[in-house]
Scaffold this motif. Structure first.
Motif, short mmCIF file in Angstrom:
data_model
loop_
_atom_site.label_atom_id
_atom_site.label_comp_id
_atom_site.label_asym_id
_atom_site.label_seq_id
_atom_site.Cartn_x
_atom_site.Cartn_y
_atom_site.Cartn_z
N THR A 45 -3.22 1.80 6.21
CA THR A 45 -1.78 1.88 6.49
C THR A 45 -1.48 1.56 7.95
O THR A 45 -0.49 0.89 8.25
N VAL B 266 -7.99 7.94 -1.41
CA VAL B 266 -8.75 6.69 -1.41
C VAL B 266 -7.96 5.66 -0.59
O VAL B 266 -6.72 5.70 -0.57
N SER B 267 -8.69 4.78 0.06
CA SER B 267 -8.01 3.77 0.88
C SER B 267 -7.53 2.60 0.03
O SER B 267 -8.20 2.18 -0.91
N GLY B 268 -6.39 2.06 0.43
CA GLY B 268 -5.87 0.85 -0.21
C GLY B 268 -6.79 -0.35 0.01
O GLY B 268 -6.64 -1.38 -0.65
N ALA C 194 2.27 10.10 12.05
CA ALA C 194 0.94 10.06 12.68
C ALA C 194 -0.05 9.55 11.63
O ALA C 194 -0.29 10.21 10.62
N LYS D 143 -3.54 1.26 -5.06
CA LYS D 143 -2.92 2.55 -5.42
C LYS D 143 -1.60 2.36 -6.14
O LYS D 143 -1.14 3.27 -6.83
N THR E 160 -0.41 8.90 1.43
CA THR E 160 0.15 10.24 1.59
C THR E 160 0.08 10.67 3.06
O THR E 160 -0.93 10.44 3.72
N TRP F 234 1.84 14.58 8.29
CA TRP F 234 2.20 14.61 9.71
C TRP F 234 3.29 13.58 9.98
O TRP F 234 3.05 12.51 10.55
N ASN G 23 0.83 -1.21 0.00
CA ASN G 23 0.00 0.00 0.00
C ASN G 23 0.86 1.26 0.00
O ASN G 23 2.05 1.22 0.36
N SER H 222 -3.89 7.91 10.94
CA SER H 222 -5.23 7.70 11.48
C SER H 222 -5.46 6.22 11.79
O SER H 222 -5.13 5.36 10.98
C1 FMN Z 1 -1.62 16.03 1.40
C2 FMN Z 1 -2.20 14.96 2.29
C3 FMN Z 1 -1.64 14.72 3.55
C4 FMN Z 1 -2.16 13.71 4.38
N1 FMN Z 1 -1.56 13.48 5.60
C5 FMN Z 1 -2.02 12.48 6.39
C6 FMN Z 1 -1.35 12.17 7.62
O1 FMN Z 1 -0.33 12.75 7.98
N2 FMN Z 1 -1.87 11.17 8.38
C7 FMN Z 1 -2.99 10.46 8.00
O2 FMN Z 1 -3.41 9.57 8.75
N3 FMN Z 1 -3.63 10.72 6.83
C8 FMN Z 1 -3.16 11.69 6.01
N4 FMN Z 1 -3.78 11.96 4.81
C9 FMN Z 1 -4.97 11.18 4.43
C10 FMN Z 1 -4.62 9.80 3.90
O3 FMN Z 1 -3.54 9.85 2.98
C11 FMN Z 1 -5.86 9.20 3.19
O4 FMN Z 1 -6.97 9.16 4.07
C12 FMN Z 1 -5.60 7.84 2.59
O5 FMN Z 1 -6.64 7.55 1.68
C13 FMN Z 1 -5.50 6.70 3.60
O6 FMN Z 1 -5.09 5.56 2.88
P1 FMN Z 1 -5.07 4.06 3.43
O7 FMN Z 1 -6.43 3.73 4.00
O8 FMN Z 1 -4.76 3.27 2.17
O9 FMN Z 1 -3.99 3.97 4.45
C14 FMN Z 1 -3.27 12.95 3.95
C15 FMN Z 1 -3.84 13.18 2.68
C16 FMN Z 1 -3.31 14.17 1.86
C17 FMN Z 1 -3.90 14.39 0.49
#
Ligand code: FMN
Length: 154
Positions: A56, A85-87, A49, A92, A32, A35, A29, A51
């Motif tokens: 991820t 979008v989530s993986g 950091a 992705k 972006t 943080w 995966n 979520s």
């Molecule tokens: C510019 C940008 C910065 C981001 N920074 C963070 C971050 O620092 N931490 C976080 O949890 N999500 C961040 N996000 C949101 C995640 O990248 C996004 O929710 C992603 O779809 C999660 O993917 P996953 O479910 O495949 O892990 C950011 C998104 C963007 C566009």
């Protein structure tokens, strides 16, 4: 001070724009992250950091290694593709130009740099997991790093 004011003030902070690459249980995966920052010099360590709800976070808990691609100024689209979008829903890696490190971790082709990190501890901070990791290798390519400002992305 209202919550809105606090959020507005915090949104004036700048960050870099990175993509975290993960591989666990045969799944890959890219996510972006803004943080993300250095927390120690010797050894070189950083924190990410992520979520609790993100794919991820799930993959990082299952695997101790991840890559950090430092995006360049012309990779805003890549940041959006890996960050909107989530993986869990989309592969992705099929959406962006990707390469693999010796360790088998995906990273973004054309990134300014790539850092390989090994997680040393995980703590929880309200809605995010804080992954503390040691940087075990790194490579600089070329290009100027992309800066994150909330108004440029959301
Ligand atoms: C510019 C940008 C910065 C981001 N920074 C963070 C971050 O620092 N931490 C976080 O949890 N999500 C961040 N996000 C949101 C995640 O990248 C996004 O929710 C992603 O779809 C999660 O993917 P996953 O479910 O495949 O892990 C950011 C998104 C963007 C566009």
């Amino acid at each position: 001070m209202s919550e809105k004011n606090i959020r507005s003030a915090m949104n004036t902070m700048t960050h870099g724009v990175y993509v975290i690459g993960t591989h666990a249980d045969g799944k890959y995966n890219l996510m972006t992250a803004a943080w993300l920052s250095q927390v120690s010099g010797r050894p070189p360590m950083l924190m990410a950091a992520v979520s609790k709800s993100h794919y991820t976070a799930e993959l990082l808990k299952a695997s101790s290694r991840f890559s950090v691609s430092v995006l360049t100024k012309d990779q805003r689209e890549t940041a959006l593709k890996c960050g909107s979008v989530s993986g869990r829903k989309k592969d992705k890696l099929a959406e962006v130009d990707v390469e693999f490190t010796e360790e088998g971790l995906p990273f973004i082709k054309g990134a300014a740099a790539c850092i390989i990190c090994e997680v040393t501890s995980v703590t929880e901070s309200s809605d995010h997991c804080i992954f503390i990791a040691e940087a075990v290798s790194g490579q600089v390519f070329s290009g100027e790093a992309l800066l994150y400002r909330e108004k440029d992305f959301f």
